[in-house]
Design a protein around this motif. Structure first.
Motif, mmCIF file in Angstrom:
data_model
loop_
_atom_site.group_PDB
_atom_site.id
_atom_site.type_symbol
_atom_site.label_atom_id
_atom_site.label_comp_id
_atom_site.label_asym_id
_atom_site.label_seq_id
_atom_site.Cartn_x
_atom_site.Cartn_y
_atom_site.Cartn_z
ATOM 1 N N ILE A 133 -39.322 -9.381 34.282
ATOM 2 C CA ILE A 133 -39.773 -9.562 35.667
ATOM 3 C C ILE A 133 -40.837 -8.521 35.990
ATOM 4 O O ILE A 133 -40.713 -7.354 35.645
ATOM 5 N N ASP A 134 -41.935 -8.961 36.607
ATOM 6 C CA ASP A 134 -43.024 -8.088 37.039
ATOM 7 C C ASP A 134 -43.017 -8.023 38.555
ATOM 8 O O ASP A 134 -42.352 -8.808 39.221
ATOM 9 N N PHE A 135 -43.787 -7.095 39.074
ATOM 10 C CA PHE A 135 -43.975 -7.066 40.522
ATOM 11 C C PHE A 135 -45.379 -6.556 40.805
ATOM 12 O O PHE A 135 -45.906 -5.710 40.100
ATOM 13 N N GLY A 136 -45.995 -7.091 41.862
ATOM 14 C CA GLY A 136 -47.398 -6.824 42.118
ATOM 15 C C GLY A 136 -47.691 -5.428 42.636
ATOM 16 O O GLY A 136 -48.724 -4.864 42.340
ATOM 17 N N TRP A 137 -46.836 -4.871 43.470
ATOM 18 C CA TRP A 137 -47.072 -3.535 44.016
ATOM 19 C C TRP A 137 -45.740 -2.900 44.319
ATOM 20 O O TRP A 137 -44.696 -3.548 44.338
ATOM 21 N N ALA A 138 -45.813 -1.578 44.567
ATOM 22 C CA ALA A 138 -44.603 -0.765 44.671
ATOM 23 C C ALA A 138 -43.587 -1.313 45.675
ATOM 24 O O ALA A 138 -42.385 -1.223 45.451
ATOM 25 N N GLU A 139 -44.074 -1.922 46.769
ATOM 26 C CA GLU A 139 -43.164 -2.418 47.803
ATOM 27 C C GLU A 139 -42.228 -3.494 47.252
ATOM 28 O O GLU A 139 -41.177 -3.746 47.818
ATOM 29 N N LEU A 140 -42.650 -4.161 46.179
ATOM 30 C CA LEU A 140 -41.830 -5.255 45.647
ATOM 31 C C LEU A 140 -40.895 -4.796 44.534
ATOM 32 O O LEU A 140 -40.143 -5.585 43.977
ATOM 33 N N LYS A 141 -40.940 -3.510 44.208
ATOM 34 C CA LYS A 141 -40.104 -3.017 43.128
ATOM 35 C C LYS A 141 -38.607 -3.202 43.431
ATOM 36 O O LYS A 141 -37.853 -3.637 42.555
ATOM 37 N N PRO A 142 -38.158 -2.871 44.665
ATOM 38 C CA PRO A 142 -36.732 -3.096 44.948
ATOM 39 C C PRO A 142 -36.319 -4.554 44.715
ATOM 40 O O PRO A 142 -35.220 -4.818 44.228
ATOM 41 N N ASN A 143 -37.217 -5.495 45.049
ATOM 42 C CA ASN A 143 -36.911 -6.905 44.823
ATOM 43 C C ASN A 143 -36.674 -7.170 43.333
ATOM 44 O O ASN A 143 -35.745 -7.881 42.957
ATOM 45 N N ALA A 144 -37.531 -6.578 42.499
ATOM 46 C CA ALA A 144 -37.410 -6.789 41.052
ATOM 47 C C ALA A 144 -36.100 -6.194 40.540
ATOM 48 O O ALA A 144 -35.367 -6.822 39.758
ATOM 49 N N GLU A 145 -35.776 -4.989 40.997
ATOM 50 C CA GLU A 145 -34.533 -4.352 40.567
ATOM 51 C C GLU A 145 -33.330 -5.174 41.032
ATOM 52 O O GLU A 145 -32.342 -5.314 40.313
ATOM 53 N N TYR A 146 -33.445 -5.714 42.228
ATOM 54 C CA TYR A 146 -32.343 -6.516 42.742
ATOM 55 C C TYR A 146 -32.130 -7.761 41.878
ATOM 56 O O TYR A 146 -30.992 -8.109 41.531
ATOM 57 N N VAL A 147 -33.222 -8.426 41.519
ATOM 58 C CA VAL A 147 -33.104 -9.654 40.716
ATOM 59 C C VAL A 147 -32.445 -9.349 39.365
ATOM 60 O O VAL A 147 -31.642 -10.126 38.849
ATOM 61 N N ARG A 148 -32.764 -8.197 38.806
ATOM 62 C CA ARG A 148 -32.162 -7.813 37.539
ATOM 63 C C ARG A 148 -30.639 -7.791 37.684
ATOM 64 O O ARG A 148 -29.910 -8.356 36.857
ATOM 65 N N GLY A 149 -30.178 -7.154 38.757
ATOM 66 C CA GLY A 149 -28.737 -7.094 38.972
ATOM 67 C C GLY A 149 -28.143 -8.460 39.266
ATOM 68 O O GLY A 149 -27.087 -8.822 38.747
#
Lengths: 527, 325
Positions: free
Chosen positions: A370-386
């Motif tokens: 999973i990638d994310f476009g900018w820092a603000e979306l990082k929590p979203n990416a971490e959440y999806v992993r979980g």
């Protein structure tokens, strides 16, 4: 489902309350002349000419400096602006604009149909959104105040494309001197505009100072004498400047913690109203050409396993609205009655089993990145992993060093899943079609990077692009949204929580229409 | 003569180093995926592939790497830092436009830190185990250890938001009319917090160094002699000891000055100070290669000039340095 309905209901009630308080306010105070409004902008402005430069940073000062033919009210109804009236022919192939006859540029030259024709040419050639004027074949100028836009096919999107920051009318006698309009020196200095305010000073990274244009074509407007747009890139500094009263108005505030902090300040009004045409939506992009993601059932399972409410409540802290489709919920084309994929792990597991990806001994099915476009979306990416771990999908978060790195990955479709934010930009033809048309696969960042191809979707979008009848057009987009929701090339989660913040006691009639500050602020005043 | 020769060779090395820096940076920038066309597209909310190709062609980004490199280095050797893709401006004018703000910030902070640092260092060295000494050390270490953006925000909350003494951001209040003194005062008013914030970082370095050097000098023979001559403690400390103790501090100040841009980036960001640090940061984010390289080139120049000035200052303070022996 119930919770979502409740949320939508409470949101619409809040919206109704908001709009009623606003309209009473408008009745209660009469606009006053004079004063200096201090506004802030979070991104540096590089270019003041919206005809060659898109983006919200240019949109704010650009829409004050340059007028467009039309403007929109908060109900998405076109209103006269530089064009006092307009007429679309029966066959939809010509659009006639009747310009106001007293309009002048800031240097005193009259604004004529020649300038409209010239502006259309410049925008067609240099504006990044090619779809806005693609069907325009020519502009006729039978007299100084009539411009007839000829089209190769009916083009209803033209209406929104003639408003906000999208169609700045620029002076031919300045930009028509043979220099490249894109890099023209007059884009940042000695700007001669057509709008309610003229340029006093522009300092990159510092401020844009605007002053009332006394010969503006609408009698008695603008109300403000002066507008100072301060560039404050640090969100915390902006928040403090608003709190301390140094800044009267800020638009496009997006960080949930700052929004919630500002909401607690008594002197300020914080509202998500006014971003319908900007239309920013966060989504989880799924590369439909890669591995297990080729299977519709796998994509649906991912949507069922990702809890949208977690994103809305925990990550966005209640500041964002639910986005069920790729068309912004404020848009008249939005169709909320589609599959919303409320959290259902059993269903997700069942779908993955059906698709043939059984759990192995360790409980794993397959791995994805999973990638994310900018820092603000990082929590979203971490959440999806979980979240996806729970259904046996092993997700690796891939960080990008910066935006170009990520943009390159997206452009080359070198990703499995990615968080992304994409803007509607008014009409779906401008900002929505690009993500779904199979003819636009892999054409760089914010094209159809998902490799999504559906013949019916192509057909629907093509028909909608030239359907003049509003209801029929709506029906076409409705079917389109249903298909996309079913096939999940993208899982839509929320609107980007753009908010406008202003000093309640000071600012009258802030720009809360569909284009936020990317619209003329000639009606804004100081109380 | 030796001084001139040394300076000449030093400058020659510096120029070679400068070219190496340029080539290395240019190559590294090129190796990273994506380019400025992507960030330009981002700031525009997306762009058609046609437009992207046009942007790349406009800025010569479609040329082979070696040709781009050769063109660039050639231009720089002719003192042309090129044209910023992102800001649509010549890099030289971009840098010169931002330089005064950064100089004001960094020089102000350095001078304040140097003066305060030496004074505090001397005070604590005169009574190394006293309360004042511990207080100075503690405060200085706190300033050094706390992240500067955090100190900045704390200052903002305390002095701008709650006390309302200072503005929260920017370098001047454009709604204040008038030039001359009014403008100068306005800028000074805006500069207080940023300067204090940046100063807090340097203060620890200078005061600690000055304290150590002072302690060492105070134990030396000539100080004992001076005391034995019957000079007052004040004369011993400020006339004899300080002159010797201060030279390492000056060396350090010179080195610190070279870090003019890196040090100011965060402070500039917190206070929206329109300086070079912000520009450097924004151009890195935007992948605006000409601007980044221009700033690096400029920083390298500052390092060289800073070192030369340090040398001269040391000679003035300490006759033993570079003497005729």
């Amino acid at each position: 489902m119930n919770k979502l309905k409740k949320l939508t209901l409470s949101l619409s009630i809040t919206a109704a309350l908001l709009s009623s308080t606003l309209s009473t306010q408008a009745v209660a105070d009469d606009p006053k002349q004079g004063g200096t409004l201090v506004a802030s902008l979070g991104t540096n402005v590089r270019n003041l000419n919206p005809a060659v430069q898109s983006g919200i940073a240019t949109g704010f000062p650009g829409s004050q400096l340059f007028a467009a033919p039309l403007r929109y009210d908060e109900n998405w109804t076109p209103q006269p602006y530089l064009a006092k009236s307009w007429d679309v022919s029966e066959d939809g192939l010509t659009v006639t604009l009747n310009l106001v006859d007293n309009a002048k540029f800031h240097d005193g030259q009259p604004i004529t149909s020649e300038d409209v024709a010239f502006s259309v040419d410049v925008i067609k050639e240099h504006h990044p959104f090619k779809s806005m004027f693609a069907p325009v074949t020519s502009v006729d100028t039978p007299d100084a105040h009539t411009a007839i836009i000829n089209l190769s096919q009916p083009h209803p999107a033209l209406m929104l494309a003639m408003s906000g920051q999208l169609m700045a009318i620029i002076p031919k006698h300045i930009y028509g001197d043979g220099e490249n309009p894109k890099t023209h020196p007059r884009n940042t200095e000695n700007v001669v505009g057509s709008g309610p305010f003229k340029l006093v000073e522009y300092k990159s990274g510092e401020h844009v100072i605007l002053e009332r244009f006394d010969d503006f074509f609408i009698e008695g407007r603008p109300y403000l004498d002066k507008m100072v747009i301060r560039i404050i890139t640090d969100p915390a500094a902006r928040t403090l400047a608003l709190e301390s009263g140094e800044v009267d108005l800020a638009s496009f505030e997006v960080a949930p913690q700052n929004i919630n902090r500002l909401k607690k300040v008594d002197t300020l009004t914080v509202t998500p109203k006014g971003y319908g045409a900007i239309g920013p939506i966060d989504w989880l992009a799924l590369n439909t050409g890669r591995g297990p993601l080729k299977e519709k059932k796998v994509r649906q399972a991912i949507a069922y396993a990702v809890d949208k409410n977690f994103i809305l409540k925990a990550i966005k802290r209640g500041t964002a609205a639910n986005a069920a489709t790729g068309i912004h919920p404020d848009s008249p084309f939005h169709h909320a009655d589609v599959e919303q994929y409320a959290l259902d792990l059993d269903k997700a597991n069942a779908l993955l089993d059906e698709a043939g990806f059984k759990k192995d001994a360790d409980g794993k099915r397959f791995g994805l990145t999973i990638d994310f476009g900018w820092a603000e979306l990082k929590p979203n990416a971490e959440y999806v992993r979980g979240a996806l771990k729970k259904v046996g999908i092993d997700v690796t978060v891939r960080a990008s060093a910066d935006f170009p790195t990520w943009a390159k990955r997206m452009g080359e479709m070198d990703f499995d899943m990615s968080w992304d934010t994409v803007f509607n930009w008014g009409d779906p033809v401008i900002g929505v079609h690009r993500t779904y048309l199979s003819s636009n696969i892999g054409k760089g960042v914010w094209s159809n990077t998902q490799g999504y191809a559906n013949a019916r979707v192509d057909e629907l979008l093509e028909m909608a692009a030239k359907e003049s009848d509003a209801d029929k057009r709506k029906a076409l987009y409705q079917e389109f949204q249903e298909i996309v929701a079913d096939e999940v090339p993208l899982y839509f989660t929320n609107t980007l929580p753009y908010h406008t913040v202003y000093n309640t006691a000071k600012v009258g009639n802030p720009p809360l229409g569909i284009w936020s500050t990317s619209s003329p602020m000639d009606m804004t005043y100081l109380k | 003569m030796t001084f001139l020769r040394a300076t000449f060779f030093r400058s020659l090395y510096a120029i070679l180093l400068l070219i190496a820096v340029l080539v290395l940076n240019f190559s590294m920038m090129h190796m990273a995926p994506g380019d400025v066309a992507d960030t330009i597209a981002q700031s525009m909310g997306g762009a058609d592939p046609e437009i992207m190709a046009q942007i790349r062609a406009d800025y010569g980004l479609d040329q082979p790497f070696l040709i781009q490199l050769a063109t660039y280095v050639g231009k720089v050797l002719n003192f042309d830092l090129g044209f910023s893709f992102f800001y649509n401006q010549p890099v030289v004018s971009l840098i010169l436009e931002r330089l005064p703000a950064t100089l004001l910030l960094v020089l102000g902070a350095q001078l304040l830190a140097l003066t305060l640092g030496v004074v505090l260092g001397v005070i604590s060295a005169r009574n190394p185990n006293g309360m004042t000494s511990h207080l100075v050390t503690g405060l200085a270490l706190f300033g050094y250890a706390a992240p500067v953006f955090w100190t900045g925000i704390l200052c903002l909350i305390a002095f701008s938001l709650h006390l309302g003494w200072f503005p929260t951001s920017g370098m001047r209040d454009v709604t204040v009319a008038g030039g001359g003194w009014a403008k100068l005062l306005d800028i000074a008013h805006h500069a207080v917090l940023p300067i204090i914030t940046l100063c807090s970082v340097y203060l620890a370095l200078y005061s600690r160094l000055c304290r150590t050097a002072m302690l060492e000098v105070l134990g030396s023979d000539y100080v004992r002699t001076a005391k034995a001559k019957g000079l007052s403690a004040r004369q011993v400390v400020y006339k004899h000891a300080l002159k010797n103790a201060v030279s390492p501090v000056i060396t350090l100040a010179g080195l610190q000055f070279s870090a003019v841009i890196s040090g100011a980036v965060l402070v500039e960001a917190v206070y929206s100070w329109p300086g070079l640090g912000t520009l450097a940061f924004q151009s890195i984010i935007a992948r605006d290669t000409p601007t980044i390289l221009g700033i690096l080139f400029f920083s390298a120049l500052v390092v060289i000039v800073g070192n030369l000035l340090t040398d001269i200052a040391l000679r003035l303070v300490d006759p033993r340095v570079g003497g005729k022996q």
